[in-house]
Write a protein that holds these residues in place. Structure first.
Motif, short mmCIF file in Angstrom:
data_model
loop_
_atom_site.label_atom_id
_atom_site.label_comp_id
_atom_site.label_asym_id
_atom_site.label_seq_id
_atom_site.Cartn_x
_atom_site.Cartn_y
_atom_site.Cartn_z
N ASP A 124 0.83 -1.21 0.00
CA ASP A 124 0.00 0.00 0.00
C ASP A 124 0.86 1.25 0.00
OD1 ASP A 124 -1.78 -1.97 0.46
OD2 ASP A 124 -2.81 -0.99 2.12
N LYS A 125 0.41 2.25 -0.75
CA LYS A 125 1.10 3.53 -0.73
C LYS A 125 0.75 4.23 0.59
CE LYS A 125 1.50 7.86 -3.25
NZ LYS A 125 1.78 8.49 -1.96
N ILE A 126 1.77 4.71 1.27
CA ILE A 126 1.47 5.37 2.54
C ILE A 126 1.46 6.88 2.36
CG2 ILE A 126 2.39 3.49 3.93
CD1 ILE A 126 4.79 5.37 4.48
N ASN A 127 0.76 7.53 3.28
CA ASN A 127 0.46 8.95 3.13
C ASN A 127 1.07 9.75 4.27
OD1 ASN A 127 -0.68 10.93 1.70
ND2 ASN A 127 -2.80 10.37 2.09
N ALA A 128 2.23 9.32 4.71
CA ALA A 128 2.78 9.90 5.92
C ALA A 128 4.10 10.60 5.65
CB ALA A 128 2.96 8.81 6.96
#
Lengths: 346, 327
Positions: free
Chosen positions: B93-97
């Motif tokens: 999953d692409k993370i958004n952090a």
């Protein structure tokens, strides 16, 4: 890292700015009241003229307090929506809350109560709030039901947008069959207004803000985990559906009640979270939630002061000012600090 | 190994999507075990259902039939919160952090052990420090996520899973998009962690060569085949890997690409690395290396390496490139 740095900002500079701006906000207005008199009236002192006292206590104070709660509430809602939908363009109204409120108000003003005339504005104030709450509440219930059924938040976002389009279409049809006067009253509502709230209405907003804020502190963990992804959040032991439900509930409470009393106030909810992320250079909701609330309050106080056009008799629509002031500030900060992508996404 | 009981066992599992009338079954009849202290590489072509099985194993989607047991407990009786203390994951999953520091991201691994206010205790911080040391990323600690390379980010994500402190770790293609160096490093790291922390580590990967060198076992999924669980070398020798991957032009038993050796024969005298790489260059250009030949190449391994060629005359060259051009 920089632990103290953010604590100073959070505990000292932001509250200090709020207090100063709050006092300044109350001191300014179409009628010039000398600063010492303003202070003595706030402190409950005697001596100032009755009319000044009336202006401060019954108009300026509720309005400034409303600015605080509106700025804080909308900004927090915006932050939650941006995190939940992993989308920097999300704001408090992406789920159709303001569209639902607009529909309620449009039904009231364009199809119903207007028969009694615009003159009954004090009476309609509550009616408008009730109509707006009903409208946003209905949309909210629909969105909540959907949120428990769908697998991912992206679907929810699109469904929210669809609700917005639907209600927008109905409002257009209502407007089409309404008189110019009715449309004007409706239009004034959409401009947003912080004034015109009495103390009991302000109190309601504060109770809701308090509820929303406390809900938010429980949501720090899921909000942070959602920055990774819904699957990661789940792998960290979080009930994603429940968290999503609570996030939407909190946003709906905050944004819905604010819209009910003050109209659909644009921009704040979208821009303040970005500004705060740049200011604090963090994605941690433990810091962001209080920081966003305070920054939102500050910006709303400033916007309200500008909208008053101090020294003149005119009041500009708050909705125009938030964007007019806010947009250049955001653009300036982005250009100065580089990409917003870095602070928002990976 | 047989005497030990598995930490995770899969019994008659069927995986896929959808509900009964429109069910899309991807694999069924799966019976597999995962043991503590082992690195298991889960291999198979794209689209065979590796990610689906992983998603089912970590509880992100329900099985269509059959059971999963962790420590003998049926996973359908395990809550999400309990599961988070048993299985940690590294996903694609692409993370958004982006604006978090590596340490903040790693600390999120402690979430299953924390209350709603997410305050880290002293022992939490110790576990985080330990994971950072074990993954050897001390230098990255205070860097922002958006500043990290893919390989660095992957190690940070592994550290995050590590400090979740679970007996099982599941990784979905942790080496995708990494360069060779980072792939080797990540797989070595996981292999070491399985030994040093006694975790059961399952990793989906396409890195056949690296998996053969590091994995304790391989789960091999082919189209129309249930998953075969075996010792890596056994799977090579019994031809199972060849069957599944349908390798073309790669001789798995020697671990080398097949070469067309039609240009002639040479004999090569020398030893060590120089011999191996010279042979490699010759074979790549189509020359078979044999014991006796008219063409003799002698590797002179003094302070400077050189090659002496006896063909119709005698030449000495200093690079392999020249050597090949003379033949």
């Amino acid at each position: 890292m920089n632990n103290n740095n953010y604590k100073i900002k959070l505990l000292l500079w932001l509250p200090l700015a709020i207090v100063l701006l709050f006092i300044l906000n109350i001191s300014l207005g179409s009628i010039t009241i000398p600063f010492p008199d303003v202070l003595s009236i706030i402190m409950g002192g005697e001596g100032a003229s009755e009319s000044w006292k009336n202006i401060i206590i019954n108009f300026r104070l509720p309005k400034a307090l409303a600015a605080l709660v509106v700025g804080a509430g909308l900004s927090i809602s915006g932050l939650q929506m941006q995190t939940l939908f992993r989308n920097p363009l999300a704001g408090p109204f992406v789920l159709g809350i303001s569209s639902g409120a607009s529909l309620g108000v449009a039904l009231l003003l364009l199809a119903g109560v207007s028969v009694y005339g615009v003159g009954l504005f004090n009476f309609t104030n509550w009616l408008v709030a009730i109509a707006a709450s009903t409208g946003s509440g209905l949309v909210l219930i629909l969105v909540m039901i959907v949120s428990l059924r769908v697998r991912d938040s992206m679907t929810l976002l699109i469904i929210g947008l669809m609700f917005g389009s639907l209600t927008g279409a109905v409002v257009s049809i209502l407007q089409y069959f309404s008189t110019g006067e009715e449309v004007q009253v409706y239009l004034f509502w959409t401009f947003g207004s912080l004034g015109g709230l009495n103390w009991s209405e302000v109190l309601i907003l504060y109770i809701i803000l308090l509820a929303g804020l406390s809900l938010n502190f429980v949501l720090i963990k899921p909000l942070n985990a959602l920055l990774l992804s819904e699957n990661y959040a789940k792998s960290l032991g979080l009930n994603v559906k429940q968290a999503r439900f609570l996030i939407i509930l909190s946003t709906s409470l905050l944004a819905g009640s604010i819209t009910a009393f003050c109209g659909p106030i644009a921009f704040i909810g979208l821009a303040v979270p970005h500004l705060t992320r740049l200011l604090f250079n963090t994605s941690d909701h433990k810091i962001l939630i209080p920081a966003v609330a305070m920054t939102g309050a500050i910006i709303m106080l400033v916007c309200d002061m500008v909208a008053q056009l101090p020294g003149s008799d005119m009041i500009l629509p708050i909705n125009a000012i938030t964007s007019l002031l806010g947009a250049p500030v955001v653009i300036w900060i982005i250009l100065r600090r580089g990409s917003m992508k870095n602070t928002f996404a990976g | 190994m047989a005497s030990k009981s598995p930490i995770l066992s899969i019994e008659n599992l069927a995986i896929g999507y959808g509900k009964p009338p429109n069910q899309n079954m991807i694999m069924d009849g799966l019976n597999l075990n995962l043991f503590s202290g082992q690195l298991v590489c889960f291999m198979g072509p794209n689209g065979v259902g590796k990610s689906t099985l992983i998603r089912t194993m970590i509880g992100a989607q329900p099985p269509l039939a059959g059971q999963l047991f962790i420590n003998g407990q049926n996973t359908s009786d395990i809550t999400i919160a309990e599961m988070a203390r048993l299985v940690s994951v590294v996903l694609t999953d692409k993370i958004n952090a982006g604006n978090m520091t590596a340490q903040e991201l790693i600390a999120m691994g402690r979430y299953p052990h924390l209350g709603w206010s997410v305050s880290l205790s002293k022992s939490d911080i110790e576990v985080i420090d330990q994971s950072i040391n074990q993954t050897n990323i001390n230098a990255l600690r205070n860097r922002k996520i958006y500043e990290l390379s893919d390989g660095q980010l992957q190690k940070v994500m592994i550290a995050r899973a590590l400090c979740q402190d679970t007996p099982i770790m599941v990784l979905d293609e942790p080496t995708a998009h990494l360069d060779l160096n980072n792939r080797v490093e990540v797989i070595n790291l996981l292999s070491d962690l399985a030994k040093s922390t006694n975790k059961a580590i399952l990793m989906a990967t396409h890195e056949l060569d690296l998996a053969l060198q590091s994995a304790d076992r391989i789960w091999l999924a082919g189209p129309d085949e249930p998953i075969i669980d075996g010792f890596p070398e056994d799977l090579v020798l019994n031809g199972k890997i060849d069957e599944v991957f349908g390798l073309k032009g790669f001789d798995l038993k020697t671990g080398r690409l097949e070469k067309q050796l039609g240009k002639g024969e040479v004999s090569l005298i020398g030893d060590g690395h120089a011999f191996l790489w010279t042979k490699n260059a010759l074979e790549r250009y189509g020359y078979a290396v044999v014991d006796e030949s008219e063409i003799v190449i002698n590797i002179i391994n003094d302070s400077n390496i050189a090659w002496q060629i006896k063909n119709k005359g005698e030449y000495t060259v200093n690079t392999l490139e020249e050597l090949i051009s003379l033949l």
